[in-house]
Design a protein around this motif. Sequence first.
Motif, short mmCIF file in Angstrom:
data_model
loop_
_atom_site.label_atom_id
_atom_site.label_comp_id
_atom_site.label_asym_id
_atom_site.label_seq_id
_atom_site.Cartn_x
_atom_site.Cartn_y
_atom_site.Cartn_z
N GLU A 1 15.95 87.09 37.49
CA GLU A 1 16.71 85.73 37.70
C GLU A 1 17.81 86.40 38.74
N LYS B 1 24.24 77.31 43.97
CA LYS B 1 25.02 76.01 43.44
C LYS B 1 26.37 76.37 44.11
N ASN C 1 20.45 80.84 40.59
CA ASN C 1 21.00 79.49 40.52
C ASN C 1 22.33 79.35 40.68
N GLU C 2 23.21 80.26 40.11
CA GLU C 2 24.57 79.93 40.31
C GLU C 2 25.11 80.28 41.73
N GLN D 1 19.21 78.14 50.89
CA GLN D 1 18.45 77.87 50.00
C GLN D 1 16.97 77.72 50.77
#
Length: 290
Positions: free
Chosen positions: A160, A105, A101-102, A120
């Motif tokens: 993750e 982002k 996620n980081e 993505q």
Amino acid sequence: KKQAEKAVHQKKEQSKTKCRKARRRHINLVAEFNRRQRKNIWLETHIWHAKRFHMVKKWGYCLGNSPTEKSYRACYRAMTKHCLLQDLSYYCCLELAGKENELLKQLARICSIDTGLTFQEACCLSGRFEGSLNLYRADRYPEDMLGPVTFIWKPRDGSEHRQLWIWVHPALKQDILKELKAIFQCSEPEEICVTEPVTISIQEEKQTEVVISPGKKRKKEDKEGEKAVPVKKIIGDGTRDSFQSYSWVSPTTGIAISDRSMEILRYRLIGPLSHSVLTETLKAASVQTV
């Protein structure tokens, strides 16, 4: 009988005498090759290309530019009917590691969906396909373009933590690396490169002694009197000083950026028989699960 003995004697003398190229050959070829890479880095296929191509010095590397013989038809025939291999190891590889996620982002700030694929994209995010896109400075699209890159994600393993490899041209590496360190706030060096390819080889040459005796060949020996074994030195890449850091970590986001240039070789296969060559060359490893 005298003529026959004379001919045999001449043949023995001719076998002992060597050509000028053999006489001038360096004793330790690996040490000589390491010395010659002081300014321009060689690829793994350098010696093969140096015998068949005109070499040029670009971006800190010594690359094959054009063939010395008329082999354009052979290359075209290989591309259309067989398989042609190109060495792209001079492309620089930047590795990003951290939470998915980081990573997504912050990477969304240097690319745009208006230009096509992004980091993505589902097919690329799974790690099955390689993607390509154009990078821009953070939040500056459509201005301040950095350049085109290709990327590939490491397939998911259930956690993750993800790894992303970005391949950039050596002329664009410093600008893109600076922008990546800025958006991920990676300022602290995690590892320091301590390879000293040139100085170590010179010191080894000073430490080794050359023993010369009349009527015998010269042999390199070390302090213990045993024959010295040449060791290939890891030079690094042509876009980074050997004493600079090659890995950075962010204390806030936990993202780590590593410079993997010249650590991962990259080849391009072109032609209808490319998959056949890969299947015959690469063998699947047996995965053992505990």
